[in-house]
Scaffold this motif. Structure first.
Motif, short mmCIF file in Angstrom:
data_model
loop_
_atom_site.label_atom_id
_atom_site.label_comp_id
_atom_site.label_asym_id
_atom_site.label_seq_id
_atom_site.Cartn_x
_atom_site.Cartn_y
_atom_site.Cartn_z
N GLU A 1 -8.36 1.61 -0.03
CA GLU A 1 -7.32 0.61 -0.28
C GLU A 1 -6.65 0.16 1.01
OE1 GLU A 1 -4.40 1.43 -3.21
OE2 GLU A 1 -5.84 2.15 -4.69
N ARG B 1 2.23 2.11 -3.33
CA ARG B 1 1.25 2.70 -4.25
C ARG B 1 0.81 4.09 -3.81
NH1 ARG B 1 -1.20 -2.27 -3.30
NH2 ARG B 1 -2.82 -1.23 -2.09
N ARG B 2 0.65 4.30 -2.52
CA ARG B 2 -0.05 5.48 -2.03
C ARG B 2 0.77 6.44 -1.17
NH1 ARG B 2 -5.02 6.92 -4.20
NH2 ARG B 2 -6.32 5.09 -4.55
N CYS C 1 -7.51 6.28 -1.26
CA CYS C 1 -6.37 5.94 -0.42
C CYS C 1 -6.83 5.19 0.83
CB CYS C 1 -5.64 7.22 -0.05
SG CYS C 1 -4.19 6.99 0.97
N TRP D 1 0.83 -1.21 0.00
CA TRP D 1 0.00 0.00 0.00
C TRP D 1 0.87 1.26 0.00
CZ3 TRP D 1 -0.24 3.95 3.58
CH2 TRP D 1 -1.28 4.88 3.38
#
Length: 226
Positions: free
Chosen positions: A109, A82-83, A106, A79
């Motif tokens: 996820e 990605r974020r 966000c 995570w």
């Protein structure tokens, strides 16, 4: 959804009352020390510190036994990759509409990220909306307001991404109004100056707003301590 009153007098009374929960401050200071007050989930030690803080804050995420997979560590790493770079660094009162809107995906996820293995079923449970909101606050304490199930349900009637966005909008409006009332600007430095005025030095404004919500909503629905 029901609205809560918010002004400097109301918040001051709440944060002074919440200060009685000294263990909350202790575990937060432990987390800040472990992350150097600059959390970076690319670092294993910071992921471990976040898991420890979440569990001490009541999230009850099972620690893996030796030899077992570590869903929390793996899920948070993915995570963050990605974020993490997209998380805003602004003060809560300064968040733009676009930044707040982007937090919905966000949060969604993160809430769905794997968190713990169930030995009984072999299935992996997700982190969930309460732990996700707390984790986002721990990663950006001056920017994002956490919640628990009672707070989310009372204020927004849900705990999904749209509700999380609504919660940050509410917090932004509260923060901006309080800082204006105090004759301060909207930067992190101003929010910290406001914390001094309230007698809670260094306490992030999003957490003080959460302290108020906890006392006004959660304590009324469930009288257990934090």
């Amino acid at each position: 959804m029901p609205e809560l009153p918010m002004n400097q007098t109301v918040l001051h009374a709440a944060v002074q009352r919440f200060a009685q929960y000294t263990r909350v401050d202790e575990i937060w200071e432990e987390y800040l020390s472990a992350t150097g007050d600059r959390p970076d989930l690319a670092e294993s030690a910071h992921r471990k510190a976040l898991l420890r803080w979440l569990n001490l804050a009541g999230c009850r995420i099972r620690y893996p036994k030796p030899g077992e997979p570590d869903p929390f560590d793996e899920g948070l790493t993915a995570w963050w990759h990605r974020r993490g770079a997209g998380l805003p660094h602004r003060a809560l009162a300064e968040l733009t509409d676009a930044e707040v809107d982007a937090l919905g995906g966000c949060f969604t996820e993160l809430a769905a990220a794997p968190a713990a293995l169930s030995p009984a079923t072999g299935r992996v449970r997700a982190l969930g909306p309460t732990a996700a909101a707390k984790a986002l606050h721990a990663l950006r304490p001056h920017t994002l307001m956490p919640w628990d199930e009672a707070i989310a349900g009372h204020l927004h009637g849900a705990r999904d991404g749209a509700a999380y966005v609504a919660h940050q909008r509410l917090g932004r409006d509260w923060a901006a109004g309080l800082l204006t009332e105090a004759g301060l600007g909207t930067r992190v430095q101003d929010a910290l100056a406001f914390a001094d005025v309230l007698g809670r030095p260094s306490r992030p404004l999003p957490k003080m707003l959460d302290d108020y919500c906890y006392l006004a909503i959660t304590v009324g629905a469930n009288s257990t301590s934090p």
